[in-house]
Write an enzyme that holds these catalytic residues in place. Sequence first.
Site, PDB file in Angstrom:
ATOM      1  N   ARG A 210       1.347  -1.144   0.382  1.00  0.00           N
ATOM      2  CA  ARG A 210      -0.214  -0.420   0.035  1.00  0.00           C
ATOM      3  C   ARG A 210       0.777   1.135  -0.328  1.00  0.00           C
ATOM      4  NH1 ARG A 210      -2.831  -3.085   4.684  1.00  0.00           N
ATOM      5  NH2 ARG A 210      -5.019  -3.689   3.313  1.00  0.00           N
ATOM      6  N   SER A 249     -17.359  -5.860  -4.888  1.00  0.00           N
ATOM      7  CA  SER A 249     -18.541  -6.407  -4.376  1.00  0.00           C
ATOM      8  C   SER A 249     -19.802  -5.901  -3.333  1.00  0.00           C
ATOM      9  CB  SER A 249     -18.850  -8.037  -4.841  1.00  0.00           C
ATOM     10  OG  SER A 249     -18.261  -8.581  -4.518  1.00  0.00           O
ATOM     11  N   CYS A 336      -3.472 -14.423  -3.908  1.00  0.00           N
ATOM     12  CA  CYS A 336      -2.900 -15.069  -3.119  1.00  0.00           C
ATOM     13  C   CYS A 336      -3.447 -16.177  -2.911  1.00  0.00           C
ATOM     14  CB  CYS A 336      -4.104 -14.558  -1.712  1.00  0.00           C
ATOM     15  SG  CYS A 336      -5.702 -14.242  -1.329  1.00  0.00           S
TER      16      CYS A 336
HETATM   17  N1  SAH Z   1      -7.955  -5.021  -1.414  1.00  0.00           N
HETATM   18  C1  SAH Z   1      -7.855  -5.310  -0.444  1.00  0.00           C
HETATM   19  C2  SAH Z   1      -7.879  -6.395   0.294  1.00  0.00           C
HETATM   20  C3  SAH Z   1      -8.482  -7.433  -1.263  1.00  0.00           C
HETATM   21  S1  SAH Z   1      -9.475  -8.574  -0.274  1.00  0.00           S
HETATM   22  C4  SAH Z   1      -6.901  -4.135   1.561  1.00  0.00           C
HETATM   23  O1  SAH Z   1      -5.818  -3.707   1.168  1.00  0.00           O
HETATM   24  O2  SAH Z   1      -7.187  -4.491   2.210  1.00  0.00           O
HETATM   25  C5  SAH Z   1     -10.711  -9.411  -1.074  1.00  0.00           C
HETATM   26  C6  SAH Z   1     -12.349  -8.102  -2.097  1.00  0.00           C
HETATM   27  O3  SAH Z   1     -12.977  -8.706  -3.113  1.00  0.00           O
HETATM   28  C7  SAH Z   1     -13.301  -8.169  -0.278  1.00  0.00           C
HETATM   29  O4  SAH Z   1     -13.639  -7.268   0.058  1.00  0.00           O
HETATM   30  C8  SAH Z   1     -14.126  -8.999  -1.313  1.00  0.00           C
HETATM   31  O5  SAH Z   1     -15.412  -9.133  -0.944  1.00  0.00           O
HETATM   32  C9  SAH Z   1     -13.839  -8.710  -2.462  1.00  0.00           C
HETATM   33  N2  SAH Z   1     -14.285  -9.648  -4.286  1.00  0.00           N
HETATM   34  C10 SAH Z   1     -14.631 -10.379  -3.870  1.00  0.00           C
HETATM   35  N3  SAH Z   1     -15.121 -11.068  -5.767  1.00  0.00           N
HETATM   36  C11 SAH Z   1     -15.239  -9.574  -5.799  1.00  0.00           C
HETATM   37  C12 SAH Z   1     -15.663  -9.418  -7.558  1.00  0.00           C
HETATM   38  N4  SAH Z   1     -15.768 -10.569  -7.747  1.00  0.00           N
HETATM   39  N5  SAH Z   1     -16.211  -8.696  -7.608  1.00  0.00           N
HETATM   40  C13 SAH Z   1     -15.737  -7.218  -7.016  1.00  0.00           C
HETATM   41  N6  SAH Z   1     -15.327  -7.386  -5.503  1.00  0.00           N
HETATM   42  C14 SAH Z   1     -15.463  -8.661  -4.983  1.00  0.00           C
END
Ligand code: SAH
Length: 393
Positions: A210, A249, A336
């Site tokens: 980040r 989402s 991940c």
């Molecule tokens: N980048 C974030 C962590 C991401 S975790 C951070 O720095 O904290 C993954 C995220 O993807 C979750 O919030 C989940 O709600 C979202 N997600 C899962 N499948 C998705 C999709 N198909 N489209 C959009 N968001 C999605």
Amino acid sequence: MHKLILRPGRERSLKRRHPWIFSGAVGRVDGEPGRGDTVEVRSSGGEFLAVAAYSPSSQIRARVWDWKERAIDAGFFRERILRASKLRSALLESGMTDAVRLVHGESDGLPGVTADRYRDIVVLQLTSAGAERWRAEITDALLQASGAATVWDRSDTEVRALEGMEPRTGLLHGAPLPETLILHEHDLSFRVEIERGHKTGFYLDQRDNRLRLRAMASGCEVLDCFCYSGGFALNALAGGARAVTAVDSSGAALELARANAESNRLPAAEWVEGDVFQVLRRFRDQGRVFDRVVLDPPKFAPTGAQAERAARAYKDINLLAFKLLRPGGALMTFSCSGGISADLFQKIVAGAALDAGVDARIADWLHAAADHPVTLNFPEGEYLKGLLCRVAQ
Ligand code: SAH
């Protein structure tokens, strides 16, 4: 002690100190160990190899606690957790964050144990029968090593089913959770939802990445895909991005992200609720372009079995992301998934760039932050792989 005797020749991976014993390697079990009980592991020739925790329902039939003959008891957990905690003390003292991963499973010699510390609250996640067996001792050791006041159980991940264990959440020690918990990372504050949030409440592993985005965000239009509580988006705003669009989402995640941006008094961002796969297509059709794109999706392939389908999903979003980048732009892309190796991930991203018709180079490999260590004998510990790609001018 109960004994687990391996099939002939199956001691090799243990001798390289890989801590998992698969069911196919087990010749016979002497005694009647229960779920999570400690067993002595020996080769077919009778040579002592390790002491391990028995998981009767899992393909991973046992996980190693130690490579020498010793008792597994409260003292063992105190020792290991103190060692893990000491490894993180410099990070906590640096002032960079007040939230760290205190225990990272196998990499800290504690298979199935994950513990994240948010100020004076430790959130514990137990994912193996052995870890579950010692929950009380682990809780005590965490309190002692960290000086924290509260331990909260968030053992509600799906992988517990593989061990024949039900999900569990709740207070293990201390005062009930506060209404709102705020953590600080790189001078930004984030509200953490410990009871209902993802994982243990926050994605601590992306801390360094980040900051990396922040350093390259000035004057840029940034797209943060899978933004959760806004980790990357807020850093882009803090780094002086011209405009930030963030997609998730989950409406609840976006609400959290928006509230986080507001309480940090950051400029407004565009928060988009939707499926990234569709949103990226819509943006492409609308001719939208960005200078920086972050792709931090959830685990598409927890194990190798789902690798093929996951590879297609990664390729899809990476291809679209490359198409949305301006010349000279940068893509920060992650996986991940335990089932996708770093090598395979690079190949997928390379294929995506090729099909998108862009010329991209790897500016850097990105990893989880240092409180998520990877030991040489357990490469699976490196679950988070990231690539920073630069697209040609
Ligand atoms: N980048 C974030 C962590 C991401 S975790 C951070 O720095 O904290 C993954 C995220 O993807 C979750 O919030 C989940 O709600 C979202 N997600 C899962 N499948 C998705 C999709 N198909 N489209 C959009 N968001 C999605």
